[in-house]
Design a protein around this motif. Structure first.
Motif, mmCIF file in Angstrom:
data_model
loop_
_atom_site.group_PDB
_atom_site.id
_atom_site.type_symbol
_atom_site.label_atom_id
_atom_site.label_comp_id
_atom_site.label_asym_id
_atom_site.label_seq_id
_atom_site.Cartn_x
_atom_site.Cartn_y
_atom_site.Cartn_z
ATOM 1 N N GLN A 296 6.469 9.514 -1.794
ATOM 2 C CA GLN A 296 5.235 8.390 -0.413
ATOM 3 C C GLN A 296 3.701 8.696 -0.981
ATOM 4 O O GLN A 296 3.476 7.606 -0.744
ATOM 5 N N ARG A 297 3.495 9.770 -1.324
ATOM 6 C CA ARG A 297 2.281 10.315 -2.065
ATOM 7 C C ARG A 297 1.886 9.820 -3.060
ATOM 8 O O ARG A 297 0.234 9.211 -3.025
ATOM 9 N N VAL A 298 3.094 9.264 -3.786
ATOM 10 C CA VAL A 298 2.535 8.725 -5.334
ATOM 11 C C VAL A 298 2.222 7.737 -5.226
ATOM 12 O O VAL A 298 1.473 7.106 -5.076
ATOM 13 N N LEU A 299 2.830 6.434 -4.155
ATOM 14 C CA LEU A 299 2.316 5.614 -3.864
ATOM 15 C C LEU A 299 0.890 4.896 -2.937
ATOM 16 O O LEU A 299 -0.034 4.486 -3.226
ATOM 17 N N TRP A 300 0.947 6.056 -2.111
ATOM 18 C CA TRP A 300 0.054 6.534 -1.321
ATOM 19 C C TRP A 300 -1.431 6.267 -2.383
ATOM 20 O O TRP A 300 -2.276 5.533 -2.290
ATOM 21 N N LEU A 301 -1.622 7.731 -3.418
ATOM 22 C CA LEU A 301 -2.807 7.796 -4.332
ATOM 23 C C LEU A 301 -3.049 6.206 -4.892
ATOM 24 O O LEU A 301 -3.872 5.853 -5.221
ATOM 25 N N LEU A 302 -1.981 5.728 -5.223
ATOM 26 C CA LEU A 302 -1.701 4.671 -6.340
ATOM 27 C C LEU A 302 -2.905 3.431 -4.869
ATOM 28 O O LEU A 302 -3.384 2.501 -5.586
ATOM 29 N N GLU A 303 -1.939 3.396 -3.944
ATOM 30 C CA GLU A 303 -3.186 2.447 -3.340
ATOM 31 C C GLU A 303 -4.342 2.710 -3.102
ATOM 32 O O GLU A 303 -5.006 1.873 -3.019
ATOM 33 N N GLU A 304 -4.928 3.473 -2.702
ATOM 34 C CA GLU A 304 -6.391 4.599 -2.946
ATOM 35 C C GLU A 304 -6.866 4.175 -3.653
ATOM 36 O O GLU A 304 -8.043 3.080 -3.409
ATOM 37 N N LEU A 305 -6.851 4.294 -5.601
ATOM 38 C CA LEU A 305 -7.145 3.885 -6.355
ATOM 39 C C LEU A 305 -7.218 2.518 -6.584
ATOM 40 O O LEU A 305 -7.789 2.202 -7.679
ATOM 41 N N GLU A 306 -5.780 1.684 -5.837
ATOM 42 C CA GLU A 306 -5.922 0.337 -6.804
ATOM 43 C C GLU A 306 -4.543 0.223 -7.510
ATOM 44 O O GLU A 306 -6.179 -0.643 -8.510
ATOM 45 N N VAL A 307 -4.612 0.261 -8.635
ATOM 46 C CA VAL A 307 -3.769 0.365 -9.606
ATOM 47 C C VAL A 307 -2.302 -0.413 -9.346
ATOM 48 O O VAL A 307 -1.755 0.005 -8.259
ATOM 49 N N PRO A 308 -2.422 -0.832 -9.911
ATOM 50 C CA PRO A 308 -0.792 -2.267 -9.793
ATOM 51 C C PRO A 308 0.122 -1.314 -10.018
ATOM 52 O O PRO A 308 -0.462 -0.542 -11.536
ATOM 53 N N TYR A 309 0.870 -1.622 -9.476
ATOM 54 C CA TYR A 309 2.100 -0.558 -10.339
ATOM 55 C C TYR A 309 3.439 -1.524 -9.899
ATOM 56 O O TYR A 309 3.568 -1.995 -8.955
ATOM 57 N N GLU A 310 4.479 -1.241 -10.725
ATOM 58 C CA GLU A 310 5.686 -1.397 -10.016
ATOM 59 C C GLU A 310 6.653 -0.535 -9.355
ATOM 60 O O GLU A 310 6.321 0.494 -9.289
ATOM 61 N N MET A 311 7.223 -0.953 -8.093
ATOM 62 C CA MET A 311 8.046 -0.274 -7.517
ATOM 63 C C MET A 311 9.371 -0.006 -8.070
ATOM 64 O O MET A 311 9.975 -1.443 -7.152
ATOM 65 N N ILE A 312 10.569 0.882 -8.137
ATOM 66 C CA ILE A 312 11.761 0.758 -8.018
ATOM 67 C C ILE A 312 12.152 1.496 -7.162
ATOM 68 O O ILE A 312 11.814 2.971 -6.932
ATOM 69 N N ARG A 313 12.797 0.816 -5.827
ATOM 70 C CA ARG A 313 13.514 1.281 -4.258
ATOM 71 C C ARG A 313 14.683 1.962 -4.858
ATOM 72 O O ARG A 313 15.979 1.423 -5.386
ATOM 73 N N TYR A 314 15.029 3.244 -4.428
ATOM 74 C CA TYR A 314 16.213 4.243 -4.560
ATOM 75 C C TYR A 314 16.586 4.457 -3.001
ATOM 76 O O TYR A 314 15.646 5.387 -2.220
ATOM 77 N N ASP A 315 17.861 4.827 -2.581
ATOM 78 C CA ASP A 315 18.456 4.939 -1.296
ATOM 79 C C ASP A 315 18.892 6.388 -1.454
ATOM 80 O O ASP A 315 19.302 6.451 -2.313
ATOM 81 N N ARG A 316 18.927 7.457 -0.630
ATOM 82 C CA ARG A 316 19.975 8.379 -0.376
ATOM 83 C C ARG A 316 21.284 7.655 0.075
ATOM 84 O O ARG A 316 21.515 6.937 0.569
#
Length: 221
Positions: free
Chosen positions: A13-33
């Motif tokens: 979750q921290r990586v997503l937050w960092l990218l949102e703070e920097l406004e860096v475009p990214y793709e996300m692949i979500r994995y369930d436990r």
């Protein structure tokens, strides 16, 4: 484009937050436990041999370990943002690595020893429970208090972990602090730590990361 391999309800979750703070475009692949073990699915091993999250991929390369990912993103996309003032760079570097190297081990021990009695065979539960409680009271809880008091003392010196300005150090410290508040009652008697958690939870980029990443048990305020 940078891709984040995001495990639900995890440190990624921290990586997503960092990218949102920097406004860096990214793709996300979500994995369930896995619902039985609560571990990451086997499919993550196709990305990295250990099958752990977070992992990012870009230009054919996979990068694991949150601290390494944060440093990579700051170097490639940060342009000086979230990197702390020049005189505070060493503090930034310290907290980036302290968060996982020193803060998380006792929190993980707290989680493991707390779960041991329930996982033990019924006849052994009284013995396992006594051992678990002894380990917690004799070693784990004093270690946690030492760390929690350290965080409070550091936040009394400056508003944020690396100094006067919000930085990637605060993003890295968010997960230990959130886990500590959830598992170890870290907020009790620590107003600076409580204020830190409230401030990060109110940041727009933090909220956007939650919307992107999905349910997160430690979101708090």
């Amino acid at each position: 484009m940078l891709t984040v391999h995001h495990l639900e309800n995890s440190r990624s979750q921290r990586v997503l937050w960092l990218l949102e703070e920097l406004e860096v475009p990214y793709e996300m692949i979500r994995y369930d436990r896995d619902p039985q073990t609560m571990l990451a699915p086997e499919s993550l091993r196709a990305i990295h041999p250990l099958g752990k999250s977070p992992v990012i991929t870009e230009d054919g390369e996979a990068i694991a370990e949150t601290g390494a990912i944060v440093e990579y993103i700051l170097e490639r996309y940060g342009q000086g943002r979230l990197a702390a003032a020049p005189g505070e760079r060493q503090r930034l570097r310290y907290w980036l690595h302290y968060a996982e190297g020193s803060a998380m081990p006792p929190l993980l021990l707290k989680l493991v020893f707390g779960a041991l009695p329930e996982r033990a065979p019924r006849l052994l539960r009284p013995l396992v429970n006594a051992i678990a409680k002894g380990a917690q009271s004799g070693f784990i809880d004093p270690q946690l208090k030492l760390h929690f008091d350290y965080w409070e003392a550091e936040l009394e010196k400056a508003e944020w972990f690396a100094g006067a300005e919000f930085s990637a150090a605060d993003i890295m410290m968010s997960f230990p602090a959130e886990a500590a508040a959830e598992r170890g009652a870290a907020r009790v008697g620590r107003p600076k730590l409580s204020a830190f958690l409230k401030k990060i939870h109110q940041r727009p980029a933090y909220r956007r990361a939650l919307e992107r990443g999905g349910p997160y048990a430690y979101a708090g305020d």
